[in-house]
Each structure stands twice: as C-alpha cells, then as structure tokens.
Design a protein around this motif. Structure first.
Motif, short mmCIF file in Angstrom:
data_model
loop_
_atom_site.label_atom_id
_atom_site.label_comp_id
_atom_site.label_asym_id
_atom_site.label_seq_id
_atom_site.Cartn_x
_atom_site.Cartn_y
_atom_site.Cartn_z
N SER A 114 -17.81 9.30 34.64
CA SER A 114 -18.91 8.56 35.51
C SER A 114 -18.30 7.22 35.65
O SER A 114 -18.30 6.44 34.41
CB SER A 114 -20.14 8.77 34.98
N ILE A 115 -18.01 6.64 36.68
CA ILE A 115 -17.92 5.16 36.79
C ILE A 115 -19.23 4.27 36.55
O ILE A 115 -20.17 4.52 37.05
CB ILE A 115 -17.17 5.21 38.25
N ALA A 116 -18.85 3.27 35.88
CA ALA A 116 -20.11 2.36 35.68
C ALA A 116 -20.07 1.22 36.98
O ALA A 116 -19.10 0.65 37.30
CB ALA A 116 -19.66 1.55 34.45
N ARG A 117 -21.21 1.32 37.67
CA ARG A 117 -21.50 0.41 38.67
C ARG A 117 -22.07 -0.89 38.44
O ARG A 117 -22.31 -0.97 37.23
CB ARG A 117 -22.37 1.40 39.64
N ILE A 118 -22.19 -1.86 39.40
CA ILE A 118 -22.65 -3.03 39.33
C ILE A 118 -23.96 -3.23 38.44
O ILE A 118 -23.92 -3.98 37.44
CB ILE A 118 -22.68 -3.81 40.61
N PRO A 119 -24.92 -2.29 38.75
CA PRO A 119 -26.24 -2.71 37.87
C PRO A 119 -26.11 -2.55 36.35
O PRO A 119 -26.64 -3.46 35.65
CB PRO A 119 -27.16 -1.85 38.52
N THR A 120 -25.33 -1.56 35.97
CA THR A 120 -25.18 -1.37 34.39
C THR A 120 -24.36 -2.28 34.08
O THR A 120 -24.52 -2.80 32.81
CB THR A 120 -24.61 0.14 34.42
N ARG A 121 -23.11 -2.70 34.67
CA ARG A 121 -21.96 -3.39 34.12
C ARG A 121 -22.91 -5.13 34.29
O ARG A 121 -22.57 -5.74 33.31
CB ARG A 121 -20.90 -3.57 35.05
N ALA A 122 -23.85 -5.32 35.29
CA ALA A 122 -24.35 -6.69 35.12
C ALA A 122 -25.36 -6.64 34.12
O ALA A 122 -25.35 -7.78 33.44
CB ALA A 122 -25.02 -6.75 36.45
N ALA A 123 -25.86 -5.77 33.62
CA ALA A 123 -26.94 -5.84 32.37
C ALA A 123 -26.07 -5.91 31.04
O ALA A 123 -26.45 -6.58 30.28
CB ALA A 123 -27.51 -4.44 32.18
N ALA A 124 -24.92 -5.25 31.08
CA ALA A 124 -24.10 -5.35 29.75
C ALA A 124 -23.49 -6.71 29.83
O ALA A 124 -23.40 -7.39 28.89
CB ALA A 124 -22.98 -4.44 29.92
N PHE A 125 -23.06 -7.36 30.96
CA PHE A 125 -22.60 -8.56 31.19
C PHE A 125 -23.64 -9.68 30.54
O PHE A 125 -23.47 -10.51 29.80
CB PHE A 125 -22.38 -9.09 32.28
N LEU A 126 -24.80 -9.47 30.96
CA LEU A 126 -25.97 -10.60 30.69
C LEU A 126 -26.32 -10.45 29.05
O LEU A 126 -26.38 -11.70 28.34
CB LEU A 126 -27.19 -10.20 31.10
N ILE A 127 -26.12 -9.24 28.43
CA ILE A 127 -26.15 -9.08 27.09
C ILE A 127 -25.04 -9.96 26.30
O ILE A 127 -25.17 -10.61 25.22
CB ILE A 127 -26.42 -7.72 26.63
N ASP A 128 -23.87 -9.74 27.05
CA ASP A 128 -22.70 -10.50 26.39
C ASP A 128 -22.65 -11.87 26.46
O ASP A 128 -22.43 -12.80 25.56
CB ASP A 128 -21.49 -9.80 26.98
#
Length: 270
Positions: A15-29
């Motif tokens: 399953s490809i990770a789309r913008i909302p999930t990647r954005a949430a991970a980015f904010l944690i980072d």
C-alpha cells in the motif's frame, strides 16, 4: 495498493503511503529534529561561551547544527532502521526501493539531501514542492524518492524475504572473486527475470537472451565470461553471489520456482 516486482521477479502488493500519512510522520520527525537541534546547539554554544569564542564560531555552530539535524537525522535513522524514521516507525511507514527491497545508506543520503535542499527547506517552500510532486506522482513520490529510486509504503509487518539463488558449485570460486559493485540494479533485475522465466522460453530465446545478458554483465564487471558454460549457469552464479553478499544466510535457501542451475551440466562435461 501497488505491485512491486522484486529482485527475484516476485510481485509484492504494498500500500502506497499518501500525503496525509506522510505529512503526519513528517511532523513527528520535525518535532524530534527541533528537540535534537536545540539540544545540540545549546551544548555547542555552552562550550563556545566557556572559551569566549567570537561570533564567527557561533555562526558556524548554528550551521553545523542545522545540517546535522536536517540531513543527519533522516539519513542516520533510515540507514539504521532500514527505511524508517521515528515518525514513519510510529505510523507504520517504510521507505523501500522500487523493486520492494530495503534501502541502504546511498538511498537514505540521496533522500536526505534532496529533502533538505529541494523538497522541504531551502528551495522547497516548507514542503510545497514535496506535496506537489507527490500529488503528480502515481506512487506519491517526492523529488528525493525519484532521485533515490525509492517509494514510501505502509509496512506494518516485515517485508517478505526474497528467495535465494543457489550457484552451481563449479562456478562459486569464479563468482566469489567478482567486484559486483559495478552491477546496476536494473541489469541485475533483468538477469533475475531471465532466470525465473528461463523454463518458459524457447531454446533459441534462452540462448540469445542469455548470451546478451552475459555479455552486458561481464562487460559491466570487466571480466571475461567463463568458457564452456551456458548463460544460465553464469548468470545464476553472479546473482547467487550478489545475494550472498547482501542478504543474511537463510535457514532453507531456495532458488526461484522452476529453475535448477545444477541440473544443467557445464558444456565441457557433455
């Protein structure tokens, strides 16, 4: 879901990770980077203040802390954790190669530099470029993914382990002496697909495609191909040695289905 042809020509559906999930991970980072950057900068400033350093040293310290946090954090995390930062780990994301395999330091460094310069910070408009390129890409790839040849996927469970090739014993000494760093991923993938499809090809296609691949592989490796051996065995020995160096030894190594290199004797023995 997207289908990834692995190095052993096995199709993986991830399953490809789309913008909302990647954005949430980015904010944690980003939160982690801010904390690390503040701690690192505070320590450096404390040391420089104790030795009464001038403003040039302080400016250099700030630049060092920024580079370490913006580039060092994602590169180190993705290298050590095989494609994961803290944010990706929490949300179950993972960076993989285009063939579904794990990334290495080179992939992580390319993604980290592209993220710091193009996708997010220096030229990225605080993530605007990363969002635009991800929206335009069918696999939601940002510039760093395109340059590194990677994709971010949902991977709650470990990725399946590819099947291992077993080299003909009479070619193991030859393949062990090869410098396989010059063998590109796309050519290695073409060889593994040939090995997997070998039994479905006509004898003429088996010989012609195999001979072309042997010439290209040996040309890249700058070695002469062993004489009196069929292409199937030469290519199988190269791929088996490449897998042996990259992957840890399995308990029960197997070759891809319908292929047995050892059943084809060397031509000199026929």
């Amino acid at each position: 879901m997207a289908e990834f042809p692995t190095g052993e020509a096995v199709a993986l559906e991830l399953s490809i990770a789309r913008i909302p999930t990647r954005a949430a991970a980015f904010l944690i980072d980003v939160v982690m980077q801010c904390m690390l950057g503040a701690a690192l900068l505070s320590g450096i400033v404390t040391v420089l203040s104790a030795v009464t350093a001038d403003t040039a040293w302080l400016e250099a310290a700030v630049l060092f802390a920024m580079v370490t946090v913006l580039v060092g954090y994602p590169v180190c995390c993705e290298t050590v954790w095989r494609g994961r930062t803290l944010g990706k780990l929490i949300l179950g994301l993972c960076v993989v190669r285009q063939d579904g395999g794990p990334i290495n330091f080179q992939h992580a460094l390319t993604r980290g530099l592209a993220g710091a310069i193009v996708d997010f910070w220096m030229l990225g408009g605080f993530g605007a470029i990363a969002v635009l390129t991800s929206m335009c890409s069918p696999n939601a790839r940002r510039v760093g993914d395109v340059l590194a040849g990677t994709v971010v996927v949902h991977a709650q469970r470990p990725l399946p382990r590819p099947a291992l090739a077993i080299a003909p014993p009479w070619l193991t000494d030859w393949s062990a002496r090869l410098d396989l760093s010059a063998l590109p991923e796309d050519l290695a993938l073409a060889v593994r697909r040939y090995l997997t499809r070998f039994s479905t090809l006509t004898p003429a296609a088996q010989h012609h495609i195999g001979a072309v691949l042997v010439a290209e592989v040996c040309g890249r490796l700058r070695v002469a191909p062993p004489t009196d051996y069929p292409p199937l065995q030469i290519l199988g020995a190269v791929i088996a040695e490449r897998q042996r160096r990259v992957l840890p030894p399995p308990l029960f190594p197997v070759f891809p289905p319908q292929i047995s290199l050892n059943t084809v004797p060397p031509l000199a023995m026929t």
